[in-house]
Design an enzyme around this catalytic site. Structure first.
Site, PDB file in Angstrom:
ATOM      1  N   SER A  18      25.075  14.357 -11.971  1.00  0.00           N
ATOM      2  CA  SER A  18      23.796  14.780 -11.404  1.00  0.00           C
ATOM      3  C   SER A  18      23.922  15.798 -10.276  1.00  0.00           C
ATOM      4  O   SER A  18      22.991  16.576 -10.050  1.00  0.00           O
ATOM      5  CB  SER A  18      23.030  13.559 -10.898  1.00  0.00           C
ATOM      6  OG  SER A  18      23.763  12.851  -9.916  1.00  0.00           O
ATOM      7  N   HIS A  23      20.637  12.361 -17.038  1.00  0.00           N
ATOM      8  CA  HIS A  23      20.338  13.794 -16.957  1.00  0.00           C
ATOM      9  C   HIS A  23      20.625  14.533 -18.258  1.00  0.00           C
ATOM     10  O   HIS A  23      20.540  15.759 -18.298  1.00  0.00           O
ATOM     11  CB  HIS A  23      21.120  14.423 -15.806  1.00  0.00           C
ATOM     12  CG  HIS A  23      20.735  13.885 -14.473  1.00  0.00           C
ATOM     13  ND1 HIS A  23      19.751  14.456 -13.694  1.00  0.00           N
ATOM     14  CD2 HIS A  23      21.179  12.800 -13.789  1.00  0.00           C
ATOM     15  CE1 HIS A  23      19.613  13.741 -12.580  1.00  0.00           C
ATOM     16  NE2 HIS A  23      20.463  12.741 -12.619  1.00  0.00           N
ATOM     17  N   LYS A  40      13.141  11.400 -15.848  1.00  0.00           N
ATOM     18  CA  LYS A  40      13.699  12.752 -15.768  1.00  0.00           C
ATOM     19  C   LYS A  40      13.227  13.557 -16.975  1.00  0.00           C
ATOM     20  O   LYS A  40      12.125  14.074 -16.969  1.00  0.00           O
ATOM     21  CB  LYS A  40      15.217  12.665 -15.625  1.00  0.00           C
ATOM     22  CG  LYS A  40      15.624  11.941 -14.342  1.00  0.00           C
ATOM     23  CD  LYS A  40      17.108  11.782 -14.176  1.00  0.00           C
ATOM     24  CE  LYS A  40      17.456  11.127 -12.849  1.00  0.00           C
ATOM     25  NZ  LYS A  40      17.009   9.725 -12.731  1.00  0.00           N
TER      26      LYS A  40
END
Length: 389
Positions: free
Chosen positions: A179, A207, A239
């Site tokens: 990340s 992610h 996300k």
């Protein structure tokens, strides 16, 4: 007699002097690439809403319809009376999306990671973690009571050397896309090492899911790996999916084990059913609108090329996370503040989130950005960094 919080006050002062003090900004608009923050309009380059779904009308409308049908609160934990038809449908759809037997919803990614590792391991077992893993993975390993070992970042050879010395159940834990660096774990090599040593492999693809791979299948799709190669897959919904919560996907026996033993699943309230309905809508967009992933890749490459031409030290990343290495924490903060004054929101990431001496500007892209946003950011960076030397 000293005030009971006097030591905390001194510690806060020390944090501030090191340029490491953290503070919150108040957002007065919906999430997106344009934010209203502290009374000004800025272009947002630090969100994890990679596909631009957090305020997508289909997702918002699904949330509203879910609230109309199920109310706001879920009322209880999943194992009491909080597991709705919306939760169950989302779990089945996430299992199909990831190509796995089953999926299990958690209220947050942090809770998922802590719950999974602690459910699978105990004293006498061993957990092996990449040195740059997310805090939730590290905390999960430490809380499990298993022997805890960190291996050199993305180094399968170092991992293998440590695996050979371990006894008991062995779990390898890694981020999929790191990340704060944006690089990929060498998942194919880790999978080979795991099978050779009879270890389990767990990937936190917070992610990557929705963002990486032709179909948004994340890091496992990128490497062409399946459930047998990566038995434990964790993904977050806040996300790429633009909503909230997390899930773990894997075999029938894995999911049943977590339902029985993962304390962060058993002993917490289920996320609202309306959030599950919103996520079902966003999952459909993730699957059907591959142009969002294509656009992200083009924007990231455009920025990377421009930043290199300016002589900026961009880190090795093939993802929507494009960090610029600054080094000194206070300098990173100063550049971030100057960018805000110029109308761009870019976070300065400092220790302990990243190693000492590696403070950086974490630039992230959304499918809602356009090329002119990228070019304007590069122009601002060129002027500001030249003036902050």
């Amino acid at each position: 007699m000293a005030h009971p919080f006097s030591e905390l006050t001194a510690e806060l002062d020390d944090i501030a002097q090191q340029g490491l003090y953290r503070s919150r900004r108040i957002i007065e608009s919906p999430q997106g690439i344009n934010l209203e923050i502290d009374g000004r309009n800025v272009v947002n380059f630090c969100s994890n809403d990679y596909l631009g779904l957090a305020n997508h009308p289909d997702v918002v409308n699904a949330f509203k319809a879910g609230a109309d049908q199920y109310g706001v609160g879920s009322g209880s934990a999943h194992l009491i009376c909080g597991h709705s038809a919306a939760h169950h449908a989302l779990e089945e759809e996430l299992a199909a999306f990831t190509g796995r037997d089953r999926a299990l919803l958690f209220s947050t990614g942090y809770m998922a990671n802590i719950g999974v590792i602690s459910a699978l391991l105990g004293r006498g077992d061993a957990v092996f973690e990449d040195r740059l893993n997310h805090a939730s993975l590290l905390d999960g390993g430490l809380l499990s009571g298993a022997r805890f070992k960190r291996y050199a970042h993305a180094d399968a050879a170092d991992l293998s050397a440590n695996l050979e010395k371990a006894a008991g159940n062995k779990l390898i834990v890694t981020d999929g896309v790191f990340s704060m660096d944006g690089d990929f774990a060498p998942l194919n090599e880790l999978a080979v090492a795991a099978k050779k040593q009879g270890a389990w492999l767990m990937v936190d693809d917070a992610h990557g899911l929705g963002v990486i791979g032709e179909y948004g299948g994340g890091i496992v799709e990128h490497y062409g790996l399946g459930q047998d190669d990566v038995p434990v897959l964790m993904g977050t919904l806040g996300k790429g999916f633009g909503t909230f919560g997390a899930f773990v996907a894997g075999s029938e026996v894995l999911i049943e084990t977590l339902i029985q033993k993962a304390r962060t699943y058993v002993y917490t309230t289920a996320l609202p059913a309306a959030v599950a309905e919103a996520t079902r809508a966003s999952l459909k967009i993730v699957i059907s609108e591959s142009w969002r992933r294509d656009k992200l890749k083009k924007l990231s490459e455009r920025f990377r090329l421009g930043a290199e031409q300016l002589g900026l030290q961009v880190m090795a990343s093939s993802s929507a996370i494009q960090p610029i290495l600054i080094g000194d924490s206070q300098r990173a903060v100063n550049i971030s503040n100057a960018l805000l004054d110029a109308g761009f929101l870019v976070s300065a990431i400092r220790p302990p989130t990243v190693p000492q001496g590696s403070a950086r500007l974490r630039v992230t892209f959304s499918a809602l950005h356009e090329e002119q946003h990228v070019d304007r950011l590069l122009d601002a960076l060129a002027k500001i960094i030249a003036g902050c030397k």
